[in-house]
Design a protein around this motif. Structure first.
Motif, PDB file in Angstrom:
ATOM      1  N   VAL A 130      53.647  54.997 -99.280  1.00 27.56           N
ATOM      2  CA  VAL A 130      54.383  56.144 -99.622  1.00 27.56           C
ATOM      3  C   VAL A 130      54.225  56.101-101.198  1.00 27.56           C
ATOM      4  CG1 VAL A 130      56.525  57.314 -99.592  1.00 27.56           C
ATOM      5  CG2 VAL A 130      55.662  55.936 -97.558  1.00 27.56           C
ATOM      6  N   PHE A 131      53.499  57.309-101.644  1.00 24.28           N
ATOM      7  CA  PHE A 131      53.379  57.488-103.030  1.00 24.28           C
ATOM      8  C   PHE A 131      53.701  58.783-103.434  1.00 24.28           C
ATOM      9  CE2 PHE A 131      49.404  54.193-103.440  1.00 24.28           C
ATOM     10  CZ  PHE A 131      50.394  53.162-103.605  1.00 24.28           C
ATOM     11  N   ASP A 132      54.991  59.020-103.339  1.00 23.14           N
ATOM     12  CA  ASP A 132      55.817  60.229-103.760  1.00 23.14           C
ATOM     13  C   ASP A 132      56.740  59.987-104.621  1.00 23.14           C
ATOM     14  OD1 ASP A 132      57.812  58.689-102.143  1.00 23.14           O
ATOM     15  OD2 ASP A 132      57.915  60.478-100.498  1.00 23.14           O
ATOM     16  N   GLU A 133      58.098  60.736-104.668  1.00 26.25           N
ATOM     17  CA  GLU A 133      59.148  60.762-105.457  1.00 26.25           C
ATOM     18  C   GLU A 133      59.731  59.254-105.441  1.00 26.25           C
ATOM     19  OE1 GLU A 133      60.974  62.530-101.849  1.00 26.25           O
ATOM     20  OE2 GLU A 133      58.960  62.659-102.910  1.00 26.25           O
ATOM     21  N   HIS A 201      55.098  64.482-109.262  1.00 20.46           N
ATOM     22  CA  HIS A 201      55.682  63.151-109.057  1.00 20.46           C
ATOM     23  C   HIS A 201      55.365  62.304-110.291  1.00 20.46           C
ATOM     24  CE1 HIS A 201      57.109  64.296-105.255  1.00 20.46           C
ATOM     25  NE2 HIS A 201      56.050  64.197-104.546  1.00 20.46           N
ATOM     26  N   ALA A 202      56.263  61.718-110.939  1.00 16.75           N
ATOM     27  CA  ALA A 202      56.134  61.092-112.052  1.00 16.75           C
ATOM     28  C   ALA A 202      55.131  59.785-111.954  1.00 16.75           C
ATOM     29  CB  ALA A 202      57.498  60.513-112.475  1.00 16.75           C
ATOM     30  N   ALA A 220      51.813  63.092-117.999  1.00 13.79           N
ATOM     31  CA  ALA A 220      53.109  63.394-118.249  1.00 13.79           C
ATOM     32  C   ALA A 220      53.929  62.974-116.964  1.00 13.79           C
ATOM     33  CB  ALA A 220      53.371  64.933-118.240  1.00 13.79           C
ATOM     34  N   ARG A 221      55.160  62.278-117.127  1.00 15.95           N
ATOM     35  CA  ARG A 221      56.006  61.820-116.269  1.00 15.95           C
ATOM     36  C   ARG A 221      56.948  62.680-115.806  1.00 15.95           C
ATOM     37  NH1 ARG A 221      52.538  57.704-114.019  1.00 15.95           N
ATOM     38  NH2 ARG A 221      52.024  56.325-115.707  1.00 15.95           N
ATOM     39  N   THR A 222      56.667  63.713-114.879  1.00 20.30           N
ATOM     40  CA  THR A 222      57.559  64.473-114.560  1.00 20.30           C
ATOM     41  C   THR A 222      57.951  64.433-113.069  1.00 20.30           C
ATOM     42  OG1 THR A 222      55.984  66.129-114.430  1.00 20.30           O
ATOM     43  CG2 THR A 222      57.575  66.126-116.398  1.00 20.30           C
ATOM     44  N   GLU A 223      59.155  64.592-112.347  1.00 19.87           N
ATOM     45  CA  GLU A 223      59.417  64.301-111.142  1.00 19.87           C
ATOM     46  C   GLU A 223      60.116  65.393-110.594  1.00 19.87           C
ATOM     47  OE1 GLU A 223      59.535  63.538-107.826  1.00 19.87           O
ATOM     48  OE2 GLU A 223      58.604  61.782-108.599  1.00 19.87           O
ATOM     49  N   ILE A 224      59.811  66.060-109.658  1.00 17.64           N
ATOM     50  CA  ILE A 224      60.401  67.305-109.219  1.00 17.64           C
ATOM     51  C   ILE A 224      61.424  67.042-108.359  1.00 17.64           C
ATOM     52  CG2 ILE A 224      58.875  67.472-107.024  1.00 17.64           C
ATOM     53  CD1 ILE A 224      58.728  70.580-107.848  1.00 17.64           C
ATOM     54  N   ASN A 225      61.541  66.008-107.741  1.00 17.98           N
ATOM     55  CA  ASN A 225      62.660  65.445-106.895  1.00 17.98           C
ATOM     56  C   ASN A 225      64.021  64.638-107.622  1.00 17.98           C
ATOM     57  OD1 ASN A 225      60.361  65.502-104.760  1.00 17.98           O
ATOM     58  ND2 ASN A 225      62.248  66.226-103.815  1.00 17.98           N
ATOM     59  N   SER A 226      63.576  64.781-108.950  1.00 18.02           N
ATOM     60  CA  SER A 226      64.909  64.096-109.720  1.00 18.02           C
ATOM     61  C   SER A 226      66.090  65.153-109.826  1.00 18.02           C
ATOM     62  CB  SER A 226      64.190  63.937-111.213  1.00 18.02           C
ATOM     63  OG  SER A 226      63.892  65.018-111.832  1.00 18.02           O
ATOM     64  N   ASN A 377      59.499  54.437 -91.186  1.00 11.38           N
ATOM     65  CA  ASN A 377      60.786  55.035 -90.809  1.00 11.38           C
ATOM     66  C   ASN A 377      61.768  54.063 -90.327  1.00 11.38           C
ATOM     67  OD1 ASN A 377      59.446  57.605 -90.574  1.00 11.38           O
ATOM     68  ND2 ASN A 377      58.306  56.908 -88.798  1.00 11.38           N
ATOM     69  N   ASN A 378      61.693  52.969 -90.618  1.00 17.49           N
ATOM     70  CA  ASN A 378      62.733  51.844 -90.250  1.00 17.49           C
ATOM     71  C   ASN A 378      62.928  50.874 -91.458  1.00 17.49           C
ATOM     72  OD1 ASN A 378      64.413  50.373 -88.794  1.00 17.49           O
ATOM     73  ND2 ASN A 378      62.941  48.854 -88.075  1.00 17.49           N
ATOM     74  N   THR A 379      63.876  51.302 -92.431  1.00 18.52           N
ATOM     75  CA  THR A 379      64.078  50.585 -93.420  1.00 18.52           C
ATOM     76  C   THR A 379      65.549  50.262 -93.600  1.00 18.52           C
ATOM     77  OG1 THR A 379      64.603  52.381 -94.808  1.00 18.52           O
ATOM     78  CG2 THR A 379      62.539  51.593 -94.901  1.00 18.52           C
ATOM     79  N   LYS A 380      66.259  49.169 -94.114  1.00 14.88           N
ATOM     80  CA  LYS A 380      67.570  48.708 -94.043  1.00 14.88           C
ATOM     81  C   LYS A 380      68.448  49.947 -94.740  1.00 14.88           C
ATOM     82  CE  LYS A 380      66.791  43.860 -94.027  1.00 14.88           C
ATOM     83  NZ  LYS A 380      66.897  42.600 -94.621  1.00 14.88           N
ATOM     84  N   SER A 381      67.865  50.570 -95.664  1.00 17.20           N
ATOM     85  CA  SER A 381      68.901  51.565 -96.415  1.00 17.20           C
ATOM     86  C   SER A 381      68.685  53.009 -95.780  1.00 17.20           C
ATOM     87  CB  SER A 381      68.518  51.650 -97.959  1.00 17.20           C
ATOM     88  OG  SER A 381      67.220  52.290 -98.339  1.00 17.20           O
ATOM     89  N   GLY A 382      67.532  53.165 -95.022  1.00 17.13           N
ATOM     90  CA  GLY A 382      67.276  54.453 -94.740  1.00 17.13           C
ATOM     91  C   GLY A 382      66.539  55.242 -95.407  1.00 17.13           C
ATOM     92  N   ASN A 383      66.214  54.787 -96.731  1.00 16.41           N
ATOM     93  CA  ASN A 383      65.253  55.247 -97.628  1.00 16.41           C
ATOM     94  C   ASN A 383      63.901  54.923 -97.741  1.00 16.41           C
ATOM     95  OD1 ASN A 383      67.464  57.198 -98.932  1.00 16.41           O
ATOM     96  ND2 ASN A 383      68.511  55.104 -99.461  1.00 16.41           N
ATOM     97  N   LEU A 384      62.972  55.763 -98.032  1.00 19.10           N
ATOM     98  CA  LEU A 384      61.602  55.215 -97.912  1.00 19.10           C
ATOM     99  C   LEU A 384      61.633  54.272 -99.300  1.00 19.10           C
ATOM    100  CD1 LEU A 384      59.443  58.346 -96.961  1.00 19.10           C
ATOM    101  CD2 LEU A 384      60.056  56.545 -95.844  1.00 19.10           C
ATOM    102  N   ASN A 385      60.460  53.361 -99.329  1.00 23.15           N
ATOM    103  CA  ASN A 385      60.173  52.553-100.320  1.00 23.15           C
ATOM    104  C   ASN A 385      61.228  51.873-100.873  1.00 23.15           C
ATOM    105  OD1 ASN A 385      57.402  52.900-100.570  1.00 23.15           O
ATOM    106  ND2 ASN A 385      57.597  54.540-101.954  1.00 23.15           N
TER     107      ASN A 385
END
Length: 552
Positions: A130-133, A201-202, A220-226, A377-385
């Protein structure tokens, strides 16, 4: 590893740069490609060829129309098979399809990789990459994305590992791309050259640096999901908010044209090769028709959001060209306006949102875990990465396409048989029963996308009927990623003041992979320096007469 450059607290007022582009964009009388000293590549994500034709014909994009008058418009330009942002941009900057670039989606799978936490590479292989935000350090441990620059570093929990000889090494995005990029070629072969890029994505777009990790001087390190500190939402909630994010990129280009870095805080050479990505149109297209998004009919008549987005993009283009003129750089700059991808469906009557029936069918048939416990899809926090995803599970990525990496590759034929038994749009069908739909596997898939046994290529690609989105989302009516006509047929305008006989349209079918060798020819470099160009035999674009040994 590149460090982030901090953005200045205030954005210079863009309105002050609103200089008239005017009629000075008329084509010059002779083509002297040796006069090209800079190349500016702009991706208006979501820009269809029909958008270009309609807005030029209706005089709703006067700045783009003026560029077209001093350039060539390609009316049949297409992405090479997939249209997610990663393969779409890789086509433009490597000259290659996913087969050689190795990029299928920003969220994909690789059977050869180990989990980020497996520092000895001693556990199972097969990681959901997963190479996203969430590739920025803000997302570590599921944290909130509170900084525009993604937190200023990589999230170590997002970086898988690979065995290289006796070592277990991290795989950053620039290690993940399988071929070199135009930025690397320019840096390595033009002494004193300078390169720059800005994207959505930064840290996930670090792969633009290429395998050397050093291709882009000013990334440039700009993150649209920030999280926007003013609205406390990210920049994708509504297209007018996305305009504010894209303004960062407009300002970055203007700063660079003015001899500064992207943040405007230090002096740097004007880039030899630079560019950016705009998200406003993509967000406007995705918005539901009920909320003003998308198109009004099959003829690409823009709805209010798309109409507003195109006006914004064209005004931004005018600001950028005006800055080039102000610095006496316009006459020496080749400008390319295109898109990583389109958006589907433009015709709202074709929209089908039955939910992710493809993934559900795979789960209920036990080809993937029936409870969805696969990959990240299965992480302890429910968040990716967050560093806790499962290893060796296989993966499926769906939008308006289905990319399937099987948990057990020996089941491929059985999976294909199951899919073919459920082609209709009736639940649990995957809605791939039309003449433009297909299921790709085996030798046909290998020829087009590479050998799945090597770890990176999906085992099966499902292209559903055009208009199908594997979602039940109530917030979007269009998507991209696949090879539906509206995903893949893009706008492409190449403009240069010194081009003889500008204002032409070329109807021959071309691919966006041809942009990369064209850029190198414009800078008098050999396109064969790009590994994907050499491997795939990619030609430069016709009709431009750029450099010696042109493909024309």
């Amino acid at each position: 590893m590149k460090t982030a450059r901090r953005w200045s607290a205030g954005l210079v007022a863009l309105s002050a740069m609103a200089l008239a582009v005017g009629s000075a964009l008329a084509p010059a009388q002779a083509s002297e490609t040796s006069g090209i000293k800079h190349v500016l590549l702009i991706s208006f994500d979501g820009l269809h060829e029909q958008d270009v034709a309609r807005c030029i014909g209706g005089n709703t994009c006067p700045n783009l129309a003026l560029l077209a008058k001093s350039g060539v418009t390609y009316t049949n330009a297409y992405t090479p098979g997939l249209s997610d942002s990663f393969p779409g941009l890789a086509a433009l900057v490597t000259g290659g399809s996913p087969k050689t670039a190795g990029l299928f989606y920003d969220v994909s799978y690789d059977r050869t990789l180990y989990a980020p936490s497996d520092t000895g590479c001693v556990g199972k292989q097969g990681w959901n990459v997963v190479f996203d935000e969430t590739t920025g350090i803000d997302a570590q441990n599921g944290g909130a994305l509170v900084h525009l620059d993604g937190g200023g570093d990589f999230n170590p929990q997002a970086i898988p590992r690979a065995r290289k000889g006796a070592k277990c090494v991290p795989v950053y995005p620039h290690d993940y791309v399988k071929t070199n990029t135009i930025f690397e070629v320019v840096k390595e072969n033009l002494p004193g050259s300078h390169t720059a890029w800005a994207d959505k994505h930064a840290w996930g777009y670090d792969w633009l640096n290429g395998p050397s990790g050093r291709g882009v001087d000013d990334l440039a390190r700009t993150e649209i999901n920030s999280i926007d500190p003013v609205t406390q939402t990210n920049y994708t909630d509504v297209y007018t908010h996305t305009e504010q994010f894209d303004d960062f990129h407009v300002q970055a280009l203007i700063n660079q044209i003015n001899g500064k870095d992207s943040t405007g805080t230090r002096n740097e050479p004007v880039p030899t090769l630079f560019g950016t990505n705009f998200q406003t149109l993509s967000v406007a297209e995705k918005a539901t028709v009920a909320n003003g998004g998308g198109y009004l009919d099959a003829s690409f008549t823009p709805g209010p959001n798309v109409s507003g987005a195109i006006t914004y993009l064209d005004n931004s283009l005018g600001l950028i060209v005006a800055a080039l003129k102000q610095q006496n750089l316009y006459a020496s700059t080749l400008i390319i306006v295109t898109a990583k991808h389109g958006q589907s469906p433009s015709d709202h009557t074709k929209l089908v949102k039955n939910g992710d029936t493809l993934t559900k069918l795979l789960e209920t048939s036990n080809y993937l875990d029936p409870n969805g416990n696969f990959g990240q899809n299965n992480t302890k926090s429910g968040n990716l990465n967050d560093g806790t995803g499962l290893v060796g599970t296989g993966f499926v990525q769906t939008d308006d396409v289905g990319l399937i990496w099987l948990r057990d590759q020996s089941q491929r034929d059985a999976v294909v048989a199951t899919l073919k038994q459920n082609l209709s749009c009736n639940v649990p069908g995957i809605c791939a029963d039309g003449p433009q739909a297909y299921i790709l596997s085996g030798n046909a898939l290998t020829a087009r996308f590479g050998d799945p046994s090597l770890g990176r290529t999906p085992d099966i690609v499902v292209q559903p009927n055009p208009g199908v989105i594997y979602t039940s989302s109530k917030t979007k009516d269009e998507e991209h990623g696949g090879n539906a006509p509206d995903d893949s047929h893009l706008g492409l305008v190449v403009s240069y003041a010194g081009l003889h006989g500008g204002g032409r349209a070329i109807q021959a079918r071309v691919q966006t992979t041809q942009v990369a060798p064209t850029i190198l020819r414009a800078l008098d470099l050999d396109p064969q320096l790009l590994h994907s160009v050499a491997a795939e035999g990619t030609h430069s674009l016709p009709g431009l007469g750029l450099g010696h040994g042109s493909d024309e």
